[in-house]
Design a protein around this motif. Structure first.
Motif, mmCIF file in Angstrom:
data_model
loop_
_atom_site.group_PDB
_atom_site.id
_atom_site.type_symbol
_atom_site.label_atom_id
_atom_site.label_comp_id
_atom_site.label_asym_id
_atom_site.label_seq_id
_atom_site.Cartn_x
_atom_site.Cartn_y
_atom_site.Cartn_z
ATOM 1 N N VAL A 182 0.837 -1.198 0.000
ATOM 2 C CA VAL A 182 0.000 0.000 0.000
ATOM 3 C C VAL A 182 0.876 1.253 0.000
ATOM 4 C CG1 VAL A 182 -1.647 1.347 1.357
ATOM 5 C CG2 VAL A 182 -1.981 -1.112 1.079
ATOM 6 N N VAL A 183 1.944 1.242 0.799
ATOM 7 C CA VAL A 183 2.842 2.397 0.845
ATOM 8 C C VAL A 183 3.484 2.631 -0.514
ATOM 9 C CG1 VAL A 183 4.991 3.279 1.841
ATOM 10 C CG2 VAL A 183 3.278 2.210 3.318
ATOM 11 N N ARG A 184 3.927 1.549 -1.147
ATOM 12 C CA ARG A 184 4.537 1.678 -2.474
ATOM 13 C C ARG A 184 3.517 2.138 -3.503
ATOM 14 N NH1 ARG A 184 9.345 -0.469 -3.777
ATOM 15 N NH2 ARG A 184 8.618 -0.982 -5.874
ATOM 16 N N LYS A 185 2.276 1.692 -3.356
ATOM 17 C CA LYS A 185 1.234 2.072 -4.305
ATOM 18 C C LYS A 185 0.958 3.569 -4.256
ATOM 19 C CE LYS A 185 -3.669 1.358 -5.302
ATOM 20 N NZ LYS A 185 -4.934 0.722 -4.861
ATOM 21 N N LYS A 186 1.057 4.144 -3.082
ATOM 22 C CA LYS A 186 0.725 5.559 -2.917
ATOM 23 C C LYS A 186 1.936 6.484 -3.024
ATOM 24 C CE LYS A 186 -3.345 4.749 -0.016
ATOM 25 N NZ LYS A 186 -4.269 5.293 -0.999
ATOM 26 N N SER A 187 3.116 5.917 -3.231
ATOM 27 C CA SER A 187 4.320 6.740 -3.300
ATOM 28 C C SER A 187 4.877 6.763 -4.716
ATOM 29 C CB SER A 187 5.376 6.212 -2.323
ATOM 30 O OG SER A 187 5.772 4.893 -2.677
ATOM 31 N N TYR A 188 5.689 7.770 -4.971
ATOM 32 C CA TYR A 188 6.260 7.960 -6.303
ATOM 33 C C TYR A 188 7.770 8.113 -6.190
ATOM 34 C CZ TYR A 188 1.429 8.793 -7.598
ATOM 35 O OH TYR A 188 0.080 8.650 -7.799
ATOM 36 N N ALA A 189 8.461 7.627 -7.211
ATOM 37 C CA ALA A 189 9.916 7.735 -7.254
ATOM 38 C C ALA A 189 10.314 9.141 -7.689
ATOM 39 C CB ALA A 189 10.485 6.686 -8.210
ATOM 40 N N ALA A 190 11.619 9.383 -7.708
ATOM 41 C CA ALA A 190 12.119 10.714 -8.073
ATOM 42 C C ALA A 190 11.787 11.066 -9.515
ATOM 43 C CB ALA A 190 13.631 10.773 -7.851
ATOM 44 N N ASP A 191 11.600 10.063 -10.370
ATOM 45 C CA ASP A 191 11.274 10.336 -11.770
ATOM 46 C C ASP A 191 9.791 10.604 -11.998
ATOM 47 O OD1 ASP A 191 10.225 7.829 -11.400
ATOM 48 O OD2 ASP A 191 11.619 6.791 -12.716
ATOM 49 N N LEU A 193 7.303 8.481 -11.508
ATOM 50 C CA LEU A 193 6.551 7.260 -11.748
ATOM 51 C C LEU A 193 6.212 6.576 -10.428
ATOM 52 C CD1 LEU A 193 8.525 5.759 -14.769
ATOM 53 C CD2 LEU A 193 6.300 6.879 -14.841
ATOM 54 N N PRO A 194 5.125 5.805 -10.386
ATOM 55 C CA PRO A 194 4.789 5.087 -9.149
ATOM 56 C C PRO A 194 5.881 4.083 -8.788
ATOM 57 C CG PRO A 194 2.919 5.130 -10.676
ATOM 58 C CD PRO A 194 4.095 5.624 -11.435
ATOM 59 N N ARG A 195 6.095 3.889 -7.503
ATOM 60 C CA ARG A 195 7.067 2.891 -7.062
ATOM 61 C C ARG A 195 6.527 1.476 -7.238
ATOM 62 N NH1 ARG A 195 11.243 5.263 -4.357
ATOM 63 N NH2 ARG A 195 10.876 7.364 -3.547
ATOM 64 N N GLU A 196 5.230 1.309 -7.116
ATOM 65 C CA GLU A 196 4.628 -0.010 -7.251
ATOM 66 C C GLU A 196 4.712 -0.454 -8.711
ATOM 67 O OE1 GLU A 196 2.153 -3.264 -7.635
ATOM 68 O OE2 GLU A 196 1.429 -1.362 -8.431
ATOM 69 N N THR A 197 5.173 -1.679 -8.939
ATOM 70 C CA THR A 197 5.558 -2.134 -10.276
ATOM 71 C C THR A 197 4.397 -2.135 -11.257
ATOM 72 O OG1 THR A 197 7.248 -3.539 -9.259
ATOM 73 C CG2 THR A 197 6.680 -3.984 -11.553
ATOM 74 N N VAL A 198 3.234 -2.639 -10.844
ATOM 75 C CA VAL A 198 2.105 -2.728 -11.770
ATOM 76 C C VAL A 198 1.698 -1.340 -12.251
ATOM 77 C CG1 VAL A 198 -0.312 -3.411 -12.014
ATOM 78 C CG2 VAL A 198 1.279 -4.885 -10.775
ATOM 79 N N GLN A 199 1.561 -0.405 -11.324
ATOM 80 C CA GLN A 199 1.169 0.950 -11.714
ATOM 81 C C GLN A 199 2.250 1.615 -12.562
ATOM 82 O OE1 GLN A 199 -1.331 3.246 -8.938
ATOM 83 N NE2 GLN A 199 -0.450 1.964 -7.354
ATOM 84 N N ARG A 200 3.511 1.343 -12.248
ATOM 85 C CA ARG A 200 4.609 1.909 -13.036
ATOM 86 C C ARG A 200 4.543 1.415 -14.479
ATOM 87 N NH1 ARG A 200 9.410 4.129 -11.154
ATOM 88 N NH2 ARG A 200 11.077 4.288 -12.703
ATOM 89 N N THR A 253 14.036 8.697 -18.362
ATOM 90 C CA THR A 253 13.703 7.802 -17.252
ATOM 91 C C THR A 253 12.200 7.583 -17.094
ATOM 92 O OG1 THR A 253 13.779 9.690 -15.727
ATOM 93 C CG2 THR A 253 15.790 8.405 -15.982
ATOM 94 N N GLN A 254 11.383 8.565 -17.467
ATOM 95 C CA GLN A 254 9.938 8.413 -17.311
ATOM 96 C C GLN A 254 9.347 7.432 -18.338
ATOM 97 O OE1 GLN A 254 11.453 11.423 -17.373
ATOM 98 N NE2 GLN A 254 11.290 11.775 -15.159
ATOM 99 N N LEU A 255 10.039 7.233 -19.436
ATOM 100 C CA LEU A 255 9.564 6.336 -20.483
ATOM 101 C C LEU A 255 10.246 4.983 -20.353
ATOM 102 C CD1 LEU A 255 9.696 8.838 -23.479
ATOM 103 C CD2 LEU A 255 7.746 8.336 -21.983
ATOM 104 N N ALA A 256 9.616 3.975 -20.896
ATOM 105 C CA ALA A 256 10.227 2.654 -20.885
ATOM 106 C C ALA A 256 11.529 2.673 -21.679
ATOM 107 C CB ALA A 256 9.261 1.632 -21.479
ATOM 108 N N ARG A 257 12.465 1.814 -21.299
ATOM 109 C CA ARG A 257 13.761 1.766 -21.979
ATOM 110 C C ARG A 257 13.585 1.529 -23.478
ATOM 111 N NH1 ARG A 257 18.996 0.631 -20.375
ATOM 112 N NH2 ARG A 257 18.247 0.456 -18.233
ATOM 113 N N GLU A 258 12.674 0.616 -23.822
ATOM 114 C CA GLU A 258 12.461 0.311 -25.240
ATOM 115 C C GLU A 258 11.936 1.527 -25.994
ATOM 116 O OE1 GLU A 258 11.764 -3.340 -22.704
ATOM 117 O OE2 GLU A 258 11.146 -1.238 -22.682
#
Length: 336
Positions: A182-191, A193-200, A253-258
């Motif tokens: 839940v904490v990861r779902k509601k938090s965002y990284a420096a870039d 994007l969401p920290r939680e993998t699915v939302q990212r 960084t905000q976009l996928a590597r591909e």
């Protein structure tokens, strides 16, 4: 008098309606007024507010996403990409699809947590009952033989006095994996994007899809890249530096590597816009599938982790508060 910012539910309903109107080549202002007449509650109020703003000359993005929240900034960027590339209905569909997927994922995970939640409740009640009634029996047994209470029993009696706090701590430890999620779902990284993998992954899929639509409809890179970064939750600084990163053949960084690699290839002339648009669409589809696969794993992993945690806590409680004291008691009685 300032207008009340629209909620996410209102924005979703209005974006779906606007997408249908654009697809049917109907005027947004007049048709939203009809929606306001037919709908009631918050949706009708939002339709009235947006219809009034558009009729007064406000851009669609300013009417629907006027507040400075992260979600509204992302929506405004999606609208701008759609308007500049002439595919507004598709960019709105992409934005709403992302939020619907996130909502669906959260609902399925909540449903998967029903059994572990019941398991925690039953376990806490059973452990509480056993601890509350069994520990005094140790004291009674020692009293019958005129024995002084050993140190370990004195500690057990103190633990019994704090039984409510003990069970609360155990319950919190049991749901620790879910709390972390839940904490990861509601938090965002420096870039941004969401920290939680699915939302990212879902946000990155949205960015790749917007790039595909923009580039495919002739939107230049110096417009498409910054707007896609904004639609992915990037800050103003990230947006201003996004195209510069592509010029220097660096990853955004905000976009996928591909997606970043494809943009660099397009800028350097290795691929053409049509090819890049098609590949970006494939990247968006791949990221959506990754998000679905990860969500399915989470639906199994999180409840399993909660069940394993409560199982370990139960074993430790029985060993140190029930079985081990009972063995010590039997040994003491055997020495008499």
């Amino acid at each position: 008098m300032s207008e009340t910012p629209l909620t996410l539910a209102q924005q979703l309903a209005l974006c779906q309606q606007v997408a249908r109107l654009v697809r049917s080549k109907l005027p947004i202002s007049g048709e939203l007024a009809r929606l306001a007449d037919s709908a009631s509650g918050p949706i009708g109020q939002a339709a009235t507010q947006v219809d009034r703003d558009i009729s007064q000359g406000k851009p669609l993005a300013a009417a629907i996403a006027a507040d400075p929240s992260r979600n509204s900034r992302m929506l405004a960027a999606c609208i701008e990409i759609g308007e500049l590339s002439g595919c507004l209905e598709r960019t709105l569909d992409d934005w709403t699809a992302m939020h619907i997927a996130r909502s669906h994922y959260s609902r399925k995970l909540r449903a998967a947590m029903v059994y572990p939640s019941l398991l925690i409740l039953v376990t806490m009640l059973s452990l509480g009952y056993v601890i509350w009634h069994l520990i005094p029996e140790y004291r009674i047994t020692y009293a019958q033989f005129g024995e002084t209470l050993p140190v370990w029993l004195d500690w057990l009696l103190r633990i019994r006095e704090q039984l409510g706090a003990l069970l609360l701590v155990m319950a919190l430890l049991a749901v620790l994996p879910l709390i972390v999620w839940v904490v990861r779902k509601k938090s965002y990284a420096a870039d941004g994007l969401p920290r939680e993998t699915v939302q990212r992954l879902l946000v990155q899929s949205l960015g790749a899809g917007l790039l595909s639509r923009g580039i495919g409809h002739g939107l230049p890179l110096n417009k498409a890249v910054p707007l896609s970064v904004a639609a992915s939750g990037g800050s103003d600084r990230d947006v201003s530096r996004a195209f510069e990163s592509i010029q220097h053949q660096a990853l955004v960084t905000q976009l996928a590597r591909e997606a970043s690699i494809l943009l660099c290839a397009l800028y350097s002339g290795v691929t053409n816009p049509a090819e890049t648009s098609g590949h970006l669409a494939e990247v968006a589809s791949f990221l959506r599938q990754q998000a679905e696969d990860r969500a399915t794993r989470n639906e199994r992993w999180l409840p399993m982790m909660v069940a394993i945690t409560i199982g370990v806590l139960t074993i430790l409680t029985y060993v140190f508060l029930i079985y081990l004291p009972w063995i010590l008691l039997m040994q003491r009685l055997g020495e008499r």
